[in-house]
Design an enzyme around this catalytic site. Structure first.
Site, PDB file in Angstrom:
ATOM      1  N   LYS A  52       0.923  -1.348  -0.144  1.00 35.38           N
ATOM      2  CA  LYS A  52      -0.371  -0.042   0.201  1.00 35.38           C
ATOM      3  C   LYS A  52       1.097   0.905  -0.020  1.00 35.38           C
ATOM      4  O   LYS A  52       0.515   2.248  -0.570  1.00 35.38           O
ATOM      5  CB  LYS A  52      -1.244  -0.585   1.054  1.00 35.38           C
ATOM      6  CG  LYS A  52      -0.469   0.553   2.255  1.00 35.38           C
ATOM      7  CD  LYS A  52      -1.465   0.788   3.973  1.00 35.38           C
ATOM      8  CE  LYS A  52      -1.166   0.684   4.638  1.00 35.38           C
ATOM      9  NZ  LYS A  52      -0.761   0.392   5.855  1.00 35.38           N
ATOM     10  N   HIS A 173       1.251  -4.000  15.372  1.00 36.83           N
ATOM     11  CA  HIS A 173       2.428  -2.739  14.201  1.00 36.83           C
ATOM     12  C   HIS A 173       1.943  -2.022  14.725  1.00 36.83           C
ATOM     13  O   HIS A 173       1.087  -1.375  15.466  1.00 36.83           O
ATOM     14  CB  HIS A 173       0.823  -2.420  13.250  1.00 36.83           C
ATOM     15  CG  HIS A 173       1.036  -1.728  11.871  1.00 36.83           C
ATOM     16  ND1 HIS A 173       2.396  -1.776  11.293  1.00 36.83           N
ATOM     17  CD2 HIS A 173       0.213  -0.765  11.855  1.00 36.83           C
ATOM     18  CE1 HIS A 173       2.073  -0.198  10.491  1.00 36.83           C
ATOM     19  NE2 HIS A 173       1.085   0.141  11.064  1.00 36.83           N
ATOM     20  N   GLU A 247       6.415  -5.704   8.622  1.00 38.41           N
ATOM     21  CA  GLU A 247       5.424  -5.310   7.209  1.00 38.41           C
ATOM     22  C   GLU A 247       6.390  -4.095   7.059  1.00 38.41           C
ATOM     23  O   GLU A 247       5.397  -3.230   6.853  1.00 38.41           O
ATOM     24  CB  GLU A 247       4.403  -5.396   7.358  1.00 38.41           C
ATOM     25  CG  GLU A 247       3.755  -6.472   7.514  1.00 38.41           C
ATOM     26  CD  GLU A 247       2.469  -6.479   8.619  1.00 38.41           C
ATOM     27  OE1 GLU A 247       2.039  -5.642   8.831  1.00 38.41           O
ATOM     28  OE2 GLU A 247       1.876  -7.520   8.945  1.00 38.41           O
TER      29      GLU A 247
HETATM   30  C1  PLP Z   1       0.152   0.228   6.612  1.00 42.75           C
HETATM   31  C2  PLP Z   1       0.743  -0.688   7.153  1.00 42.75           C
HETATM   32  C3  PLP Z   1       2.313  -1.357   7.107  1.00 42.75           C
HETATM   33  C4  PLP Z   1       3.389  -0.244   6.196  1.00 42.75           C
HETATM   34  O1  PLP Z   1       3.346   1.101   7.159  1.00 42.75           O
HETATM   35  P1  PLP Z   1       4.350   1.730   6.502  1.00 42.75           P
HETATM   36  O2  PLP Z   1       4.246   2.815   8.238  1.00 42.75           O
HETATM   37  O3  PLP Z   1       4.619   2.099   5.343  1.00 42.75           O
HETATM   38  O4  PLP Z   1       6.071   1.025   7.027  1.00 42.75           O
HETATM   39  C5  PLP Z   1       2.385  -2.852   7.282  1.00 42.75           C
HETATM   40  N1  PLP Z   1       1.655  -3.284   8.746  1.00 42.75           N
HETATM   41  C6  PLP Z   1       0.037  -2.627   8.983  1.00 42.75           C
HETATM   42  C7  PLP Z   1      -1.234  -3.748   9.345  1.00 42.75           C
HETATM   43  C8  PLP Z   1      -0.072  -1.212   8.527  1.00 42.75           C
HETATM   44  O5  PLP Z   1      -1.434  -1.005   8.303  1.00 42.75           O
END
Ligand code: PLP
Length: 376
Positions: A52, A173, A247
């Site tokens: 994303k 996260h 992630e």
């Molecule tokens: C958006 C998101 C990410 C990526 O976040 P960054 O700030 O771009 O590293 C990873 N895991 C989850 C669950 C997310 O919602």
């Protein structure tokens, strides 16, 4: 050649063909440097790139070749990754709230690592993908995602057992809004406790997903997180055969893209400022900047001659849509530029191309890599 020189070349070539649209410049080497930095700092943690943040095919292919996995949140993102011939094993479907058709799609394609954070979602997965490897997302820092690690998580772990679902591990996260560097070590401690609890039920967990949220602009901040992550792994999981993934999205791409925009109008305003209007917008590449009030850094590429020495003037830069909130920078002292000059904004790789809308008929779709200038 640096990004300024490359951008200037693209501007010259495009303008000679009557193309005065704003565009991105991609320095793909920067993505590679970031990946190597990650691997060097936290070698135990395999990055699953969050699609994303930027779904540029060149970036996705490079990360594939470097050995990354992918974090997808929808059917479309999963299909974009599968098109690159990525093994379904290297994908995690990490959206804890899923449409049924998207769950069915992931079952059909064999994307079996799937996250959840509530009983109804687990039951939904059970119904449509009963042999999925589910991952429980803990911590609810905001209201929308995650479950309470003390009250809810044990119940959900138990529910997995009752429903005979294959729970492989936990995810969290932390996000990008904390400055607390010790947060990861504590998260690993909590994870350890829940792993131990699962073991008392006869369940062996061996998978941890530490999420994303790492900014790539100031690597000293990342270094602090890395230290906390390594300490947490060392302290709570050193003897265990656990697979640890993450992630990261913005980390790999934020500094790799710049956006070049042209000043399409300059006018003095009644409040004594100079107003500039550029061919970009908060509805295009500047949405995230607008929502989170990020600091913008830019350089000027002059394409016009001024009759006088440029002055330092209080200025506002507006976006090109008809919405009166469409302001890129307000009330800033700026060296005077002219209509026809270009502004090159740096660190524009994350949440820009993927969040851009076509409002008012504008959409910035041009992304040139350094190599592209030969073929323009
Ligand atoms: C958006 C998101 C990410 C990526 O976040 P960054 O700030 O771009 O590293 C990873 N895991 C989850 C669950 C997310 O919602």
């Amino acid at each position: 050649m640096d990004v300024l020189q490359v951008t200037e070349k693209i501007i010259d070539k495009n303008l000679s063909k009557d193309n005065d649209d704003a565009f991105f410049v991609l320095d793909i080497e920067e993505v590679k440097r970031k990946y190597e930095y990650w691997i060097q700092k936290i070698p135990r943690v395999v990055p699953y790139y969050a699609v994303k943040s930027n779904d540029d095919v060149r970036v996705m292919k490079l990360l594939r070749d470097l050995g990354a996995g992918y974090d997808c949140a929808s059917k479309k993102e999963i299909s974009q990754v599968l098109e690159l011939n990525v093994d379904p094993n290297r994908i995690i479907y990490s959206n804890t709230i899923k449409q049924v058709s998207h769950i069915k799609y992931s079952a059909e394609k064999g994307i079996d690592k799937i996250t959840f954070d509530s009983a109804p979602e687990l039951e939904k997965i059970k119904q449509h993908y009963s042999n999925a490897k589910v991952v429980l997302r803990i911590f609810n820092l905001g209201l929308k995602f995650g479950c309470n690690h003390e009250t809810e998580a044990p119940k959900l772990i138990k529910l997995c057992k009752e429903l005979d679902m294959n729970l492989i591990g936990l995810s969290f996260h932390i996000g990008s809004f904390t400055n607390d560097h010790t947060v990861y070590e504590r998260a690993f401690e909590t994870t350890r406790k829940l792993f131990d609890y699962a073991e008392t039920l006869g369940m062996k967990l061996n998978f941890i997903d530490i999420g994303g949220g790492f900014a790539g602009k100031d690597l000293s901040i990342f270094d602090n997180y890395a230290a906390s992550i390594n300490a947490g792994i060392e302290k709570y999981f050193s003897l265990n055969d656990v697979e640890i993934i993450s992630e990261p999205g913005r980390f790999f791409v934020d500094t790799a893209f710049s956006v070049a925009t042209q000043v399409i109008l300059k006018k003095p305003s009644e409040d004594g400022q100079i107003y500039y209007y550029i061919n970009e917008s908060i509805y295009m590449s500047f949405l995230t900047m607008f929502l989170y009030k990020e600091n913008l850094k830019f350089s000027v590429i002059r394409k016009t001659k001024t009759e006088h020495e440029p002055k330092e003037l209080l200025s506002t830069i507006w976006g090109c849509t008809c919405n009166s909130m469409d302001k890129i920078i307000g009330n800033r002292m700026m060296t005077e530029v002219e209509m026809g000059d270009w502004l090159l904004f740096f660190n524009m790789g994350d949440y820009t191309t993927t969040t851009s809308t076509k409002f008012n008929g504008f959409k910035n779709v041009n992304v040139y890599s350094f190599e592209d200038i030969e073929n323009l």
